[in-house]
Design a protein around this motif. Sequence first.
Motif, PDB file in Angstrom:
ATOM      1  N   LEU A 189      -5.728  15.410  -8.569  1.00 31.49           N
ATOM      2  CA  LEU A 189      -5.255  16.174  -9.687  1.00 31.49           C
ATOM      3  C   LEU A 189      -6.315  16.762 -10.587  1.00 31.49           C
ATOM      4  N   VAL A 190      -7.173  16.251 -10.664  1.00 27.73           N
ATOM      5  CA  VAL A 190      -8.278  17.142 -11.790  1.00 27.73           C
ATOM      6  C   VAL A 190      -8.663  18.277 -11.082  1.00 27.73           C
ATOM      7  N   LEU A 191      -9.003  18.189  -9.602  1.00 29.89           N
ATOM      8  CA  LEU A 191      -9.606  19.237  -9.033  1.00 29.89           C
ATOM      9  C   LEU A 191      -8.654  20.202  -8.651  1.00 29.89           C
ATOM     10  N   ALA A 192      -7.376  20.056  -8.812  1.00 30.30           N
ATOM     11  CA  ALA A 192      -6.442  20.716  -8.660  1.00 30.30           C
ATOM     12  C   ALA A 192      -6.072  21.825  -9.863  1.00 30.30           C
TER      13      ALA A 192
ATOM     14  N   LEU B 133      -5.605   0.457  -7.793  1.00 29.90           N
ATOM     15  CA  LEU B 133      -6.564   1.064  -8.573  1.00 29.90           C
ATOM     16  C   LEU B 133      -7.414   2.075  -7.497  1.00 29.90           C
ATOM     17  N   SER B 134      -7.413   1.630  -6.427  1.00 27.20           N
ATOM     18  CA  SER B 134      -8.176   2.549  -5.398  1.00 27.20           C
ATOM     19  C   SER B 134      -7.148   3.994  -4.786  1.00 27.20           C
ATOM     20  N   THR B 135      -5.993   3.660  -4.870  1.00 23.44           N
ATOM     21  CA  THR B 135      -5.164   4.693  -4.282  1.00 23.44           C
ATOM     22  C   THR B 135      -4.934   5.778  -5.539  1.00 23.44           C
ATOM     23  N   THR B 136      -4.894   5.029  -6.715  1.00 20.71           N
ATOM     24  CA  THR B 136      -4.736   5.901  -8.036  1.00 20.71           C
ATOM     25  C   THR B 136      -6.029   6.636  -8.235  1.00 20.71           C
ATOM     26  N   SER B 137      -7.175   5.977  -7.996  1.00 23.38           N
ATOM     27  CA  SER B 137      -8.558   7.020  -8.120  1.00 23.38           C
ATOM     28  C   SER B 137      -8.395   8.127  -7.219  1.00 23.38           C
ATOM     29  N   ILE B 138      -8.078   7.930  -5.863  1.00 27.39           N
ATOM     30  CA  ILE B 138      -7.997   9.120  -5.075  1.00 27.39           C
ATOM     31  C   ILE B 138      -7.114  10.106  -5.714  1.00 27.39           C
TER      32      ILE B 138
ATOM     33  N   LEU C  20       0.752  -1.195   0.080  1.00 26.49           N
ATOM     34  CA  LEU C  20       0.059  -0.149  -0.203  1.00 26.49           C
ATOM     35  C   LEU C  20       0.978   1.353   0.092  1.00 26.49           C
ATOM     36  N   THR C  21       1.881   1.140   0.721  1.00 27.02           N
ATOM     37  CA  THR C  21       3.051   2.364   1.017  1.00 27.02           C
ATOM     38  C   THR C  21       3.480   2.528  -0.481  1.00 27.02           C
ATOM     39  N   ALA C  22       4.001   1.249  -1.150  1.00 25.61           N
ATOM     40  CA  ALA C  22       4.411   1.373  -2.588  1.00 25.61           C
ATOM     41  C   ALA C  22       3.370   2.315  -3.483  1.00 25.61           C
ATOM     42  N   CYS C  23       2.006   1.793  -3.404  1.00 26.54           N
ATOM     43  CA  CYS C  23       1.250   2.355  -4.104  1.00 26.54           C
ATOM     44  C   CYS C  23       1.222   3.990  -4.273  1.00 26.54           C
ATOM     45  N   VAL C  24       1.171   4.321  -2.860  1.00 26.14           N
ATOM     46  CA  VAL C  24       1.063   5.680  -2.881  1.00 26.14           C
ATOM     47  C   VAL C  24       2.280   6.343  -3.458  1.00 26.14           C
ATOM     48  N   LEU C  25       3.465   5.891  -3.108  1.00 25.27           N
ATOM     49  CA  LEU C  25       4.655   6.636  -3.600  1.00 25.27           C
ATOM     50  C   LEU C  25       4.687   6.518  -5.170  1.00 25.27           C
ATOM     51  N   LEU C  26       4.112   5.542  -5.651  1.00 21.38           N
ATOM     52  CA  LEU C  26       4.138   5.362  -7.026  1.00 21.38           C
ATOM     53  C   LEU C  26       3.068   6.437  -7.936  1.00 21.38           C
ATOM     54  N   ASN C  27       1.875   6.558  -7.075  1.00 21.44           N
ATOM     55  CA  ASN C  27       1.264   7.603  -7.615  1.00 21.44           C
ATOM     56  C   ASN C  27       1.524   9.065  -7.489  1.00 21.44           C
ATOM     57  N   LEU C  28       2.465   9.200  -6.553  1.00 22.19           N
ATOM     58  CA  LEU C  28       2.915  10.462  -6.423  1.00 22.19           C
ATOM     59  C   LEU C  28       3.989  10.630  -7.426  1.00 22.19           C
TER      60      LEU C  28
END
Length: 206
Positions: free
Chosen positions: A166-169, A156-161, A11-19
């Motif tokens: 990104l879009v809202l910003a 997919l869940s972390t990427t969705s968030i 899960l941590t890796a997912c967040v870091l990859l999303n960023l």
Amino acid sequence: MNDIVNYWGFLTACVLLNLTPGADTIYILTRSIAEGRQAGLMSALGILTGIFFHILAVSLGLAGIVAHSPTLFAILKYAGAIYLAYLGIKMWRTSFQLERIDLDKLPLWRIYRQGVITNILNPKVVLFFLALLPQFVSSSLENTFFPFFFLGITFLSTTSIWVIILVLAAAPLGNLLRQNPMVGKWLNKICGTIFIGLALKIGLEK
């Protein structure tokens, strides 16, 4: 699930990859700035649908065919690059004029479809999942469908968030830029150039 090793590490890796900025991030930001929030959200939904397709393919073992076939990999890679270049040229040729375009009436289904195709035609996503997911699944497991699928859905869940943020910003920034007639006139051309640059990057990468 007992078959998954170090889920919280994954899960941590997912967040870091999303960023970490990538082609999908640039694509979503570009469309959000150029065409507004609705277009950005539909682009993000298209990208997420493509990611789900890759997750399903990896879970079913179909992605291995692409990973072990240089010819098929090259076909997908160059098809994706050509498609991105096509979108870039199309945006570049269409001078953005705020008074002649109603952002609420954009062809949202077409934008969604473009996002799906852009992601599905990127074979590097398949290789990404093939390289990442097995690291967090027990090596003694024979049937990996459910562990792979569960981990994929987590990503997919972390990427969705992340893409919603990104879009809202980005969308308000695009709205602000389009208020300036000179900036608005060239905005699509600049974004189209970014798409063409992404196409060249994907096509020339080994």
